[in-house]
Motif scaffolding. Structure first.
Motif, mmCIF file in Angstrom:
data_model
loop_
_atom_site.group_PDB
_atom_site.id
_atom_site.type_symbol
_atom_site.label_atom_id
_atom_site.label_comp_id
_atom_site.label_asym_id
_atom_site.label_seq_id
_atom_site.Cartn_x
_atom_site.Cartn_y
_atom_site.Cartn_z
ATOM 1 N N VAL A 42 42.689 33.128 81.782
ATOM 2 C CA VAL A 42 42.803 31.648 82.150
ATOM 3 C C VAL A 42 43.887 30.837 81.931
ATOM 4 O O VAL A 42 43.935 29.958 82.238
ATOM 5 C CB VAL A 42 41.522 31.372 80.820
ATOM 6 N N GLU A 43 44.823 31.620 81.600
ATOM 7 C CA GLU A 43 46.351 31.391 81.241
ATOM 8 C C GLU A 43 47.062 32.023 82.973
ATOM 9 O O GLU A 43 47.804 31.057 83.234
ATOM 10 C CB GLU A 43 46.644 31.409 80.220
ATOM 11 N N HIS A 44 46.841 32.554 83.605
ATOM 12 C CA HIS A 44 46.931 32.694 84.977
ATOM 13 C C HIS A 44 46.880 31.549 85.817
ATOM 14 O O HIS A 44 46.339 30.961 85.708
ATOM 15 C CB HIS A 44 46.142 34.236 85.665
ATOM 16 N N VAL A 45 47.956 31.037 86.892
ATOM 17 C CA VAL A 45 48.470 30.650 87.378
ATOM 18 C C VAL A 45 47.339 30.366 88.506
ATOM 19 O O VAL A 45 46.763 29.246 88.588
ATOM 20 C CB VAL A 45 49.830 30.021 87.892
ATOM 21 N N GLY A 46 46.681 31.255 88.779
ATOM 22 C CA GLY A 46 46.042 31.439 90.253
ATOM 23 C C GLY A 46 44.610 31.268 89.429
ATOM 24 O O GLY A 46 43.884 30.531 89.894
ATOM 25 N N PHE A 47 44.013 31.145 87.804
ATOM 26 C CA PHE A 47 43.149 30.889 88.097
ATOM 27 C C PHE A 47 43.403 29.550 88.274
ATOM 28 O O PHE A 47 41.662 28.752 88.473
ATOM 29 C CB PHE A 47 43.131 31.583 86.895
ATOM 30 N N LYS A 48 44.050 29.253 87.666
ATOM 31 C CA LYS A 48 44.273 27.609 86.974
ATOM 32 C C LYS A 48 43.848 26.825 88.284
ATOM 33 O O LYS A 48 43.473 25.803 88.185
ATOM 34 C CB LYS A 48 45.039 26.810 86.339
ATOM 35 N N ILE A 49 44.748 26.891 89.573
ATOM 36 C CA ILE A 49 44.780 26.680 90.628
ATOM 37 C C ILE A 49 43.278 26.612 91.527
ATOM 38 O O ILE A 49 42.556 25.691 91.339
ATOM 39 C CB ILE A 49 45.510 27.280 91.531
ATOM 40 N N PHE A 50 42.576 27.413 91.407
ATOM 41 C CA PHE A 50 41.208 28.143 91.526
ATOM 42 C C PHE A 50 40.142 27.162 91.188
ATOM 43 O O PHE A 50 39.602 26.320 92.177
ATOM 44 C CB PHE A 50 41.042 29.444 91.697
ATOM 45 N N VAL A 51 40.531 26.629 89.535
ATOM 46 C CA VAL A 51 39.382 26.473 89.222
ATOM 47 C C VAL A 51 39.356 24.754 89.202
ATOM 48 O O VAL A 51 38.421 24.653 89.435
ATOM 49 C CB VAL A 51 39.679 26.974 87.067
ATOM 50 N N LYS A 52 40.796 24.459 89.013
ATOM 51 C CA LYS A 52 40.856 22.865 89.178
ATOM 52 C C LYS A 52 40.362 22.470 90.520
ATOM 53 O O LYS A 52 40.131 20.964 90.915
ATOM 54 C CB LYS A 52 42.424 22.614 89.067
ATOM 55 N N ASN A 53 41.107 22.880 91.714
ATOM 56 C CA ASN A 53 39.955 22.619 93.147
ATOM 57 C C ASN A 53 39.069 22.840 93.413
ATOM 58 O O ASN A 53 38.539 22.391 93.986
ATOM 59 C CB ASN A 53 40.943 23.493 94.040
ATOM 60 N N LEU A 54 38.205 24.021 92.312
ATOM 61 C CA LEU A 54 36.530 24.203 92.471
ATOM 62 C C LEU A 54 35.630 23.194 91.820
ATOM 63 O O LEU A 54 34.654 22.667 92.151
ATOM 64 C CB LEU A 54 37.037 25.655 91.777
ATOM 65 N N GLN A 55 36.292 22.938 90.745
ATOM 66 C CA GLN A 55 35.562 21.731 90.126
ATOM 67 C C GLN A 55 36.908 21.302 88.811
ATOM 68 O O GLN A 55 38.104 21.818 87.753
ATOM 69 C CB GLN A 55 34.962 22.069 89.082
ATOM 70 N N PRO A 56 37.413 19.848 89.231
ATOM 71 C CA PRO A 56 38.533 18.665 88.411
ATOM 72 C C PRO A 56 38.237 18.909 87.274
ATOM 73 O O PRO A 56 39.023 18.348 86.186
ATOM 74 C CB PRO A 56 39.128 17.670 89.403
ATOM 75 N N MET A 57 37.076 19.156 87.041
ATOM 76 C CA MET A 57 36.249 18.128 85.851
ATOM 77 C C MET A 57 36.211 19.131 84.299
ATOM 78 O O MET A 57 36.485 19.089 83.188
ATOM 79 C CB MET A 57 34.875 17.824 85.418
ATOM 80 N N PHE A 58 36.936 20.674 85.052
ATOM 81 C CA PHE A 58 36.448 21.398 84.046
ATOM 82 C C PHE A 58 37.840 21.406 83.046
ATOM 83 O O PHE A 58 38.808 21.787 84.173
ATOM 84 C CB PHE A 58 36.047 23.191 84.518
ATOM 85 N N GLU A 59 38.021 21.534 81.932
ATOM 86 C CA GLU A 59 38.735 21.434 81.110
ATOM 87 C C GLU A 59 39.804 22.944 81.059
ATOM 88 O O GLU A 59 39.210 23.395 80.447
ATOM 89 C CB GLU A 59 38.962 21.117 79.626
#
Length: 677
Positions: A149-166
């Motif tokens: 969950v702290e990997h940069v690639g995962f954060k990019i994927f999640v934020k672009n998929l659902q910006p509302m997800f913390e």
């Protein structure tokens, strides 16, 4: 003498740890205690004791409700996040502290049905808690490292998929996994507690490159639907200084935590030649609280696959120098197209007609080495011609070496076939009835090899038979009884093999097995004979030994009454079963379905059958049995806190969903080869 009442301690200073939300600090005389508000258990509450033991208690407390695991874990870690800059994301990363994580409400989502495949995007509302649950479950189910969950690639994927997800931190997702683990553990606890019948436990030992040892405890049982089930109960980290006595105390504590000590039928250890004292101590501890079936003869079981693997290793070791010559020979043939073409010509001249091809083995896999040996033996004549016509070929084998490798490979072939039978039976994890004929075939082959005129072969076989006999003395009776309870075999299979194994002693040995199964059945009859109708109606719901049978002075009368009643009514369940013709053998036979259908006909015997067929006779998969190494856990599991490790491993086992009719896999994490000591 007047007993001093307990009074809450006046706190001289604020108790800062969040664990105190679940404990009341009280003083009695000069001692301070921490009393769990959920189960009222007393633990040390002095300021010198710290809070680690309190946190560990909360992780195991079965009576507490959905407590705030995340805050307990966060208080221990007190870890801050590092900000991550992502150039492609047009917003600020949310920085959060573990101390501020709000625990997920897992109970809201764990029973929900599947989401409809058709979604109206305009009406869907984002649910942060639901997403956290799904993420934690995904990590547990698929063995992903929580740190992803702290990997940069995962954060990019999640934020672009659902910006509302913390985006969560590692500590937050680990605490979510602990919450799920606590909830799922209660479900498994309820299943085991309400189980009709007994369970058998398999104890597995694991290692790591850092020389840290681990212990897994897996419950095996046949449920009311006659399905074989396996649930991992614990995955514990062992201290290097722990002796067998300490490990046995740890196992006893686990049995009490899960409340299965009164339901325990057998204990299977995956090492055939160690841990005798461990099994002995646990058996004696059980005997202090309730009668042990058949005087404990069926309690201590050892892994059949581990035995075969050990014999396989001994066989390979005995010809390791010859095997290295064979590897060099194969390398020589494959060193150039010219040499390979010349070898093919020699094979044609020798009249060799085989579809097998020469290939080097994977030295980490015993079955791969066997295939290499088998193919080389096919080309034996071609290698003789190569030796005569090519002076550069220097790795040739002598006549004596060819003879030895041929004899040993024939035995290795049997061992490989036996492991394949264990692994490729009808069910992914076979019931205990399938092992007897395979182990007997190994027994007969060893006896034959011990009589071999070649001193090398007879000496090797004699050493291996010492190992085999130790296993057979512990597990032979249990294997025979399980085979008898297969309607395709009954006593006939025991008679067939024992005549080959024991020769003139066969009648006496057969009688011992017959008395063993009769005595076991009589013990079941005494406990269930008074409620046969209930047993038949509930699929064998009676449980032997749960009453205080040791103090019942009329148990002997119950046994006498049951035996005389059976004689008057034309025989017991066991007598009727054994007197009827064997069921025709076929490849589609499902023994659990057969006994499920015939439970009303054999109400007491079927109860015994469920317990025996559920015994894990083998605890190794084929991959492990053929590996030159042992069990090793993945790197990300070695680096986490022991509580998290157990939650991830057990949680994966409990959450895994298989197609209907299949059994959840017992292995909860990846395996990598580790050289054996």
């Amino acid at each position: 003498m007047e007993i001093q009442t307990e009074t809450p301690v006046k706190k001289p200073k604020r108790l800062t740890s969040v664990v105190w939300n679940h404990f009341e600090r009280v003083r009695k005389a000069e001692a301070c205690y921490a009393v769990c508000v959920h189960c009222q258990k007393k633990l040390s509450g002095s300021s010198n004791s710290g809070t680690t033991h309190l946190r560990n208690h909360l992780m195991r407390c079965l009576k507490r409700s959905n407590f705030d695991v995340s805050q307990i874990l966060a208080a221990k870690r007190k870890r801050k996040d590092e900000p991550v800059t992502i150039a492609t994301v047009g917003y600020d990363e949310v920085q959060r502290k573990d101390e501020n994580v709000i625990p997920i409400a897992y109970h809201k989502f764990d029973h929900e049905s599947k989401v409809d495949g058709t979604i109206n995007l305009g009406s869907v509302k984002f649910d942060q808690e639901r997403s956290r649950v799904d993420l934690a479950r995904m990590i547990m189910l698929h063995d992903y490292p929580p740190s992803m969950v702290e990997h940069v690639g995962f954060k990019i994927f999640v934020k672009n998929l659902q910006p509302m997800f913390e985006v969560l931190t590692t500590g937050a997702i680990e605490s979510d996994c602990l919450t799920i683990y606590a909830k799922e553990r209660q479900k498994v606890f309820d299943v085991v507690r309400n189980l009709h019948g007994r369970i058998s436990l398999a104890v597995g030992f694991w290692s790591s490159p850092e020389n840290v040892d681990y212990l897994s405890l897996t419950a095996n049982y046949i449920d009311d639907s006659w399905k074989l089930q396996r649930k991992i109960l614990n995955f514990l980290t062992l201290d290097s200084s722990q002796t067998e006595d300490a490990i046995s105390e740890l196992l006893i504590k686990c049995l009490m935590d899960w409340d299965v000590d009164q339901k325990l039928f057998s204990l299977t250890l995956d090492d055939c030649f160690r841990y005798d004292n461990l099994a002995y101590r646990i058996k004696n501890w059980l005997a202090e609280n309730r009668p042990v079936l058949d005087h404990g003869e069926l309690f201590d079981i050892r892994c059949a696959s581990h035995l075969v693997k050990s014999l396989l290793e001994d066989s390979m070791e005995s010809i390791k120098n010859v095997i290295e010559k064979i590897r060099e020979s194969v390398r020589f043939v494959k060193s150039s197209l010219t040499t390979h073409g010349k070898f093919d010509e020699f094979a044609q001249q020798a009249g060799i007609n085989t579809e097998k091809c020469l290939s080097l083995d994977n030295q980490m896999r015993w079955n791969s080495t066997y295939l290499m040996l088998e193919s080389v033996l096919e080309y034996k004549s071609a290698f003789f011609l190569l030796q005569e016509h090519d002076a550069s070929y220097t790795s040739y084998l002598s006549d004596e070496e060819w003879q030895r490798v041929g004899s040993v490979t024939s035995f290795i072939k049997l061992l490989v076939e036996v492991i394949n039978v264990f692994s490729h039976s009808q069910s992914k994890y076979p019931t205990s009835n399938v092992f007897f004929p395979e182990i007997c075939d190994v027994h007969i082959q060893l006896i034959d090899y011990c009589k071999n005129p070649d001193e090398f072969i007879s000496s090797l076989a004699t050493e291996m038979k010492i190992k085999f006999d130790k296993y057979w003395n512990k597990s032979g009776l249990g294997l025979a009884i399980a085979a008898i309870l297969d309607p395709r075999f009954k006593m006939k299979l025991v008679e067939y093999y024992y005549k080959q194994i024991y020769d003139t002693e066969a009648p006496e040995r057969i009688r011992e097995v017959s008395e063993g199964i009769s005595n076991l059945f009589n013990e079941y009859s005494v406990d269930l004979g008074g409620s046969v109708d209930d047993v038949a109606g509930k699929g064998g719901s009676g449980l032997i030994g749960t009453s205080n049978a040791a103090q019942d002075r009329l148990r002997g009368f119950d046994k006498f009454l049951n035996e005389t009643s059976n004689q008057q009514s034309g025989g017991s369940d066991l007598d009727k079963y054994l007197e009827e013709p064997v069921f025709p053998r076929n490849y589609d036979f499902n023994i659990l379905n057969w006994w499920k259908v015939h439970t009303p006909r054999y109400p007491i015997l079927s109860t015994m059958v469920r317990d025996i067929l559920g015994v894990p006779v083998s605890t190794l998969t084929a991959d492990l049995a053929f590996s030159t190494g042992g069990r090793v856990i993945d790197n990300h599991l070695r680096s986490v806190d022991p509580d998290i490790r157990q939650a991830l491993i057990c949680g994966q086992d409990w959450l895994r969903m298989e197609p209907e009719g299949k059994i959840p896999m017992p292995r909860a994490f990846p395996l990598f080869p580790l050289p054996l000591n």
